[in-house]
Scaffold this motif. Structure first.
Motif, mmCIF file in Angstrom:
data_model
loop_
_atom_site.group_PDB
_atom_site.id
_atom_site.type_symbol
_atom_site.label_atom_id
_atom_site.label_comp_id
_atom_site.label_asym_id
_atom_site.label_seq_id
_atom_site.Cartn_x
_atom_site.Cartn_y
_atom_site.Cartn_z
ATOM 1 N N HIS A 24 0.797 -1.345 -0.039
ATOM 2 C CA HIS A 24 0.045 0.072 -0.242
ATOM 3 C C HIS A 24 0.769 1.363 -0.207
ATOM 4 O O HIS A 24 0.519 2.040 -1.314
ATOM 5 C CB HIS A 24 -0.920 -0.112 0.960
ATOM 6 N N ILE A 25 1.865 1.028 0.836
ATOM 7 C CA ILE A 25 3.356 3.049 0.846
ATOM 8 C C ILE A 25 3.497 2.615 -0.176
ATOM 9 O O ILE A 25 3.423 3.385 -0.785
ATOM 10 C CB ILE A 25 3.733 2.004 2.121
ATOM 11 N N GLU A 26 3.747 1.298 -0.880
ATOM 12 C CA GLU A 26 4.542 1.128 -2.248
ATOM 13 C C GLU A 26 3.986 2.093 -3.428
ATOM 14 O O GLU A 26 4.625 3.187 -4.007
ATOM 15 C CB GLU A 26 5.164 -0.016 -2.677
ATOM 16 N N LEU A 27 2.899 1.824 -2.775
ATOM 17 C CA LEU A 27 1.404 2.328 -4.093
ATOM 18 C C LEU A 27 1.095 3.651 -4.049
ATOM 19 O O LEU A 27 1.191 4.274 -5.373
ATOM 20 C CB LEU A 27 0.280 0.969 -4.454
ATOM 21 N N ARG A 28 1.129 4.079 -2.910
ATOM 22 C CA ARG A 28 1.376 5.412 -3.148
ATOM 23 C C ARG A 28 1.930 6.498 -3.518
ATOM 24 O O ARG A 28 2.168 7.117 -3.684
ATOM 25 C CB ARG A 28 1.600 5.181 -1.464
ATOM 26 N N ASP A 29 3.454 5.547 -2.573
ATOM 27 C CA ASP A 29 4.388 6.402 -3.344
ATOM 28 C C ASP A 29 4.619 6.494 -4.907
ATOM 29 O O ASP A 29 4.695 7.316 -5.216
ATOM 30 C CB ASP A 29 5.986 5.348 -2.911
ATOM 31 N N ILE A 30 4.459 5.893 -5.990
ATOM 32 C CA ILE A 30 3.723 5.204 -7.162
ATOM 33 C C ILE A 30 3.422 6.079 -7.548
ATOM 34 O O ILE A 30 3.213 7.277 -8.682
ATOM 35 C CB ILE A 30 3.963 3.981 -7.344
ATOM 36 N N ALA A 31 1.746 6.005 -6.992
ATOM 37 C CA ALA A 31 1.163 7.660 -7.079
ATOM 38 C C ALA A 31 1.382 8.931 -7.379
ATOM 39 O O ALA A 31 1.357 9.386 -8.103
ATOM 40 C CB ALA A 31 -0.502 6.880 -6.775
ATOM 41 N N SER A 32 2.281 9.045 -6.165
ATOM 42 C CA SER A 32 2.462 10.657 -6.533
ATOM 43 C C SER A 32 3.947 10.496 -7.482
ATOM 44 O O SER A 32 3.500 11.749 -8.043
ATOM 45 C CB SER A 32 3.017 10.728 -4.811
ATOM 46 N N GLU A 33 4.529 9.765 -7.585
ATOM 47 C CA GLU A 33 5.686 10.434 -8.638
ATOM 48 C C GLU A 33 4.988 9.980 -9.619
ATOM 49 O O GLU A 33 5.451 11.445 -10.539
ATOM 50 C CB GLU A 33 6.582 9.075 -8.706
ATOM 51 N N ILE A 34 4.260 9.191 -10.066
ATOM 52 C CA ILE A 34 3.479 9.445 -12.004
ATOM 53 C C ILE A 34 2.644 10.455 -11.813
ATOM 54 O O ILE A 34 2.929 11.289 -12.734
ATOM 55 C CB ILE A 34 1.916 8.423 -11.757
ATOM 56 N N GLU A 35 2.539 11.152 -10.439
ATOM 57 C CA GLU A 35 2.057 12.930 -10.841
ATOM 58 C C GLU A 35 2.526 13.573 -10.689
ATOM 59 O O GLU A 35 2.100 14.755 -11.693
ATOM 60 C CB GLU A 35 0.586 12.833 -9.560
ATOM 61 N N LEU A 36 3.735 13.680 -9.736
ATOM 62 C CA LEU A 36 5.070 14.404 -10.206
ATOM 63 C C LEU A 36 5.468 14.383 -11.858
ATOM 64 O O LEU A 36 5.430 16.173 -12.141
ATOM 65 C CB LEU A 36 6.322 14.256 -8.688
ATOM 66 N N ILE A 37 5.598 13.542 -12.703
ATOM 67 C CA ILE A 37 6.260 13.326 -13.883
ATOM 68 C C ILE A 37 5.240 13.732 -14.994
ATOM 69 O O ILE A 37 5.305 14.562 -15.734
ATOM 70 C CB ILE A 37 6.058 11.629 -14.230
ATOM 71 N N ASN A 38 4.024 13.777 -14.524
ATOM 72 C CA ASN A 38 2.595 13.807 -15.024
ATOM 73 C C ASN A 38 2.830 15.197 -15.591
ATOM 74 O O ASN A 38 2.474 16.173 -15.981
ATOM 75 C CB ASN A 38 1.007 12.976 -14.779
#
Length: 558
Positions: free
Chosen positions: A272-286
């Motif tokens: 859950h924590i890793e998925l949350r981080d991935i989502a956050s980084e995807i948002e930053l890249i976007n």
């Protein structure tokens, strides 16, 4: 000095051995007895060529062997340079086989004829009748004047400076050629360098631009895909992150019922924590990906320039272009450094030239000071040896450039028929080898060498019939000069003149005898009585008179 000469099977010599003294050695004998054959045999160990025609017995080899004793430093240097044994005595041997093959040895080591000639020239000075080569040679004439002027030390210092000067000139010539070749490419290399310098690419820049162009060109599709992923993970009606959080909580509530559930709960929480981080980084890249047409245009222009340079120089990467730029920098700097090096070498050449010129002028001055006394002494000796009208004149000219021995050209000029009262103008003189006869040259050589011998250590001096064309008082004077010369040098002379023979320290007599039905040449050293008899016979024939004997005794005792 030549201590011993052994000859076997040469011409009409079966075998002879001659032990020479260190002073005046005289060789006499009737015409045709074989005196000149001795000189011919000696010439073999001096490096002259020979063939089977010299063999007395065709089935037996011929050899000539000379034993020399010398402490001359030039001889020592020769032996060292040629890796030859250095002993108290030097043995030179020449063999001619029945097939005509010739071999030469120095201290029992095989050598070639060039080496043999080089060493023998340091050991023996052979002057034969009509031998005009040495006396007419410019180097010999200069050496005579330098020896009498005492230029040895100054010449050594001059030659050291001259050697440095010539070395720097050689280096300058090489550098100038290198500069000339480099200058032909300078403009082109400068153009290439300026082009690369103006482009100013950084390490890996072209490769990075390729990636950035690819990103910008696909910016809209990338943003669309990232937005969709981010929406599903965090913003949809049932976000994936939120679902995973809910599942984690449910699993934790069951952990007390089964020991393995707690571990699974922890693992799911980590996901859950890793998925949350991935989502956050995807948002930053976007958020960072934006389509910028102006920037894309600039990058395309930069990429076009990069591709053009890669193709032009036939390389594949930015690193290759930067390496090429560095190489061009080195070439351009080298031309600049060459100019500086050439300037430095030119200054050094001028310094060496000035130092060498100073020594050359000093040497030239001493030469000029010596010429008049030398001419007077030689001309006085010429009168003494039966050439009262013979005149030697030394012409010295200043050269425009330095040479190995200074800045002078020296030439001996001669006039055989000039009375003492005649004004000596250069127009009345010609080069020695053009006007002097063999007999005149021989006596002139004797006169010159008798003067030079007082200044330098000459090798063994051998004169073959130097007395041609003289007799009486002139012959006696030649003998006296030889006697004086032999006080400090070994002299060997073949003569027909009793006046010269009477001055001998050691007198050898060459004669023919019949042995086993064959006429051969033999030689013997004469004792005191035999000397008197031989000289008496030279004076009055085969049956000398009492007066001839008395005259012979007086000549020997004088």
């Amino acid at each position: 000095m030549l201590k011993r000469l052994q000859i076997q099977n040469y011409a009409i010599i079966d075998f002879i051995k001659i032990d020479f003294s260190s002073s005046l050695n005289i060789i006499t004998g009737e015409t045709g007895a074989g005196k000149s054959i001795l000189i011919g045999a000696l010439s073999l160990i001096l490096g002259e060529r020979a063939d089977t025609s010299v063999l007395l017995h065709k089935e037996k080899k011929c050899y000539v062997e000379g034993n020399f004793k010398t402490a001359h430093p030039f001889v020592k240097n020769f032996l060292e340079q040629n890796e030859l044994d250095q002993e108290d005595e030097i043995m030179i041997r020449r063999e001619i086989s029945t097939s005509g093959k010739s071999r030469a040895f120095i201290n029992d080591t095989p050598v070639n004829l060039a080496q043999l000639k080089q060493l023998s020239s340091l050991l023996v000075d052979l002057h034969q009748q009509f031998d005009t080569l040495e006396l007419g040679d410019g180097d010999f004439q200069r050496e005579v004047i330098d020896a009498l002027a005492g230029n040895g030390k100054d010449l050594s210092q001059y030659q050291a400076e001259y050697k440095n000067y010539r070395k720097v000139l050689h280096e300058l010539d090489y550098l100038r050629q290198e500069q000339s070749a480099a200058n032909k490419e300078f403009d082109y290399n400068k153009f290439l360098f300026d082009e690369l310098d103006e482009a100013n690419f950084k390490e890996n820049e072209i490769e990075n631009i390729e990636k950035e162009i690819k990103l910008l060109s696909n910016a809209e599709n990338i943003k669309l895909a990232l937005s969709e992923i981010n929406f599903q993970m965090q913003e949809s009606d049932v976000p994936l992150v939120q679902q995973l959080k809910s599942l984690t909580n449910k699993l934790q509530a069951l952990s007390s019922f089964h020991p393995s559930i707690e571990t699974l709960s922890e693992r799911l929480s980590a996901v859950h924590i890793e998925l949350r981080d991935i989502a956050s980084e995807i948002e930053l890249i976007n958020n960072s990906v934006t389509y910028d047409p102006q920037k894309l245009e600039k990058l395309n222009d930069r990429m076009t320039e990069g591709y053009r340079l890669l193709k032009k120089h036939n390389v594949r990467s930015t690193s290759d272009l930067l390496e090429l730029k560095n190489n061009l920098t080195s070439k351009l700097e080298k031309i600049t450094n060459l100019s500086e090096t050439i300037d430095s070498k030119e200054k050094l050449a001028k310094e060496y030239q000035k130092a060498a010129t100073n020594f050359a002028e000093k040497i030239s001055g001493k030469r000029r000071n010596e010429i008049l006394p030398f001419e007077k002494k030689v001309n006085a000796l010429l009168a003494q040896v039966g050439m009262p009208n013979g005149r030697l004149k030394v012409e010295i000219k200043k050269d425009k450039t330095l040479n190995q021995f200074g800045s002078d050209t020296i030439e001996f000029l001669f006039n055989a028929n000039m009375p003492a009262s005649t004004v000596n103008s250069l127009a009345e003189f010609q080069p020695l080898k053009k006007v002097a006869s063999g007999g005149e040259l021989s006596r002139l050589m004797l006169s010159i060498k008798s003067l030079v011998a007082k200044k330098i250590q000459l090798p063994t001096l051998i004169f073959d019939e130097i007395d041609t064309g003289i007799s009486g008082e002139a012959a006696r004077q030649v003998g006296m000069i030889m006697k004086d010369l032999a006080e400090h040098h070994q002299v060997i002379s073949i003569t027909h003149q009793p006046q010269i023979a009477s001055k001998a320290d050691t007198h050898f007599f060459v004669y023919k005898e019949t042995k086993n039905g064959q006429v051969i040449t033999s030689i013997k050293e004469l004792n005191a009585d035999e000397r008197i008899t031989t000289i008496a016979m030279m004076l009055s024939g085969e049956k000398p008179t009492a007066a001839a004997f008395e005259n012979a005794r007086e000549m020997i005792e004088r």
